[in-house]
Design a protein around this motif. Structure first.
Motif, PDB file in Angstrom:
ATOM      1  N   LEU A   8       1.661  -3.884  -1.481  1.00 39.65           N
ATOM      2  CA  LEU A   8       0.517  -3.304  -2.341  1.00 39.65           C
ATOM      3  C   LEU A   8      -0.973  -3.586  -1.577  1.00 39.65           C
ATOM      4  O   LEU A   8      -1.589  -2.497  -1.676  1.00 39.65           O
ATOM      5  CB  LEU A   8       0.212  -4.042  -3.715  1.00 39.65           C
ATOM      6  N   TRP A  11      -0.952  -1.389   1.475  1.00 37.76           N
ATOM      7  CA  TRP A  11      -1.131  -0.008   1.159  1.00 37.76           C
ATOM      8  C   TRP A  11      -2.575   0.490   0.429  1.00 37.76           C
ATOM      9  O   TRP A  11      -3.268   1.396   0.966  1.00 37.76           O
ATOM     10  CB  TRP A  11      -0.348   0.502  -0.067  1.00 37.76           C
ATOM     11  N   LEU A  12      -3.131  -0.553  -0.247  1.00 39.63           N
ATOM     12  CA  LEU A  12      -4.690  -0.389  -0.814  1.00 39.63           C
ATOM     13  C   LEU A  12      -5.597  -0.308   0.550  1.00 39.63           C
ATOM     14  O   LEU A  12      -6.644   0.600   0.538  1.00 39.63           O
ATOM     15  CB  LEU A  12      -5.020  -1.403  -1.673  1.00 39.63           C
ATOM     16  N   THR A  93      -5.194   5.385  -9.442  1.00 41.92           N
ATOM     17  CA  THR A  93      -4.523   4.648  -8.092  1.00 41.92           C
ATOM     18  C   THR A  93      -3.092   4.055  -8.360  1.00 41.92           C
ATOM     19  O   THR A  93      -2.355   4.122  -7.497  1.00 41.92           O
ATOM     20  CB  THR A  93      -5.486   3.633  -7.788  1.00 41.92           C
ATOM     21  N   TYR A  94      -2.649   3.753  -9.702  1.00 40.84           N
ATOM     22  CA  TYR A  94      -1.442   3.334  -9.867  1.00 40.84           C
ATOM     23  C   TYR A  94      -0.414   4.631  -9.754  1.00 40.84           C
ATOM     24  O   TYR A  94       0.649   4.393  -8.897  1.00 40.84           O
ATOM     25  CB  TYR A  94      -1.225   3.097 -11.300  1.00 40.84           C
ATOM     26  N   TRP A  97      -0.040   4.910  -5.811  1.00 46.57           N
ATOM     27  CA  TRP A  97       0.783   3.937  -5.387  1.00 46.57           C
ATOM     28  C   TRP A  97       2.222   3.971  -5.840  1.00 46.57           C
ATOM     29  O   TRP A  97       3.319   3.957  -4.859  1.00 46.57           O
ATOM     30  CB  TRP A  97       0.309   2.458  -6.137  1.00 46.57           C
ATOM     31  N   TRP A 100       3.775   6.917  -3.483  1.00 43.37           N
ATOM     32  CA  TRP A 100       3.952   6.580  -2.141  1.00 43.37           C
ATOM     33  C   TRP A 100       5.197   5.541  -2.163  1.00 43.37           C
ATOM     34  O   TRP A 100       5.827   5.540  -1.199  1.00 43.37           O
ATOM     35  CB  TRP A 100       2.755   5.674  -1.798  1.00 43.37           C
TER      36      TRP A 100
END
Length: 108
Positions: A8, A11-12, A93-94, A97, A100
């Motif tokens: 996470l 990725w962020l 954003t969730y 995520w 992806w």
């Protein structure tokens, strides 16, 4: 496939979705006071960095077969199991995520 807090975090950072305050805090990084994980955990809404370290998401593809008109069709769909959800991650954003991670899991 299992995704952890490290996945996470990277990725962020790679998706450039972190606020400027996160990057500013990293510039002012003092190893005696805090680390980048603590900064990120606070931004994501975790009370303790240990809670952030417990974040885990598992994506598994389940295959189903069915007969239709004498042909066997197989479909695979993802299922998700999340341990220690992310308190302050906004919905857009969730979704990015999850999309992806689901794509990465499908390639495994």
């Amino acid at each position: 496939m299992i995704f952890t807090y490290n996945d996470l975090k990277f990725w962020l950072e790679d998706a450039d979705l972190l606020p400027q305050s996160y990057w500013d805090a990293l510039e002012d990084y003092n190893p005696d006071d805090k680390n980048s994980d603590e900064i990120l955990a606070k931004w994501l809404g975790f009370v303790h960095v240990a809670d952030f370290y417990e974040y885990e998401m598992q994506i598994t593809y389940i295959e189903e077969s069915y007969n239709e008109d004498g042909y066997t069709n197989t479909t695979a769909y993802p299922t998700t199991s999340i341990y220690r959800d992310i308190p302050n991650l906004d919905n857009d954003t969730y979704i990015k995520w999850m999309n992806w991670a689901t794509q990465v899991a499908s390639e495994e």
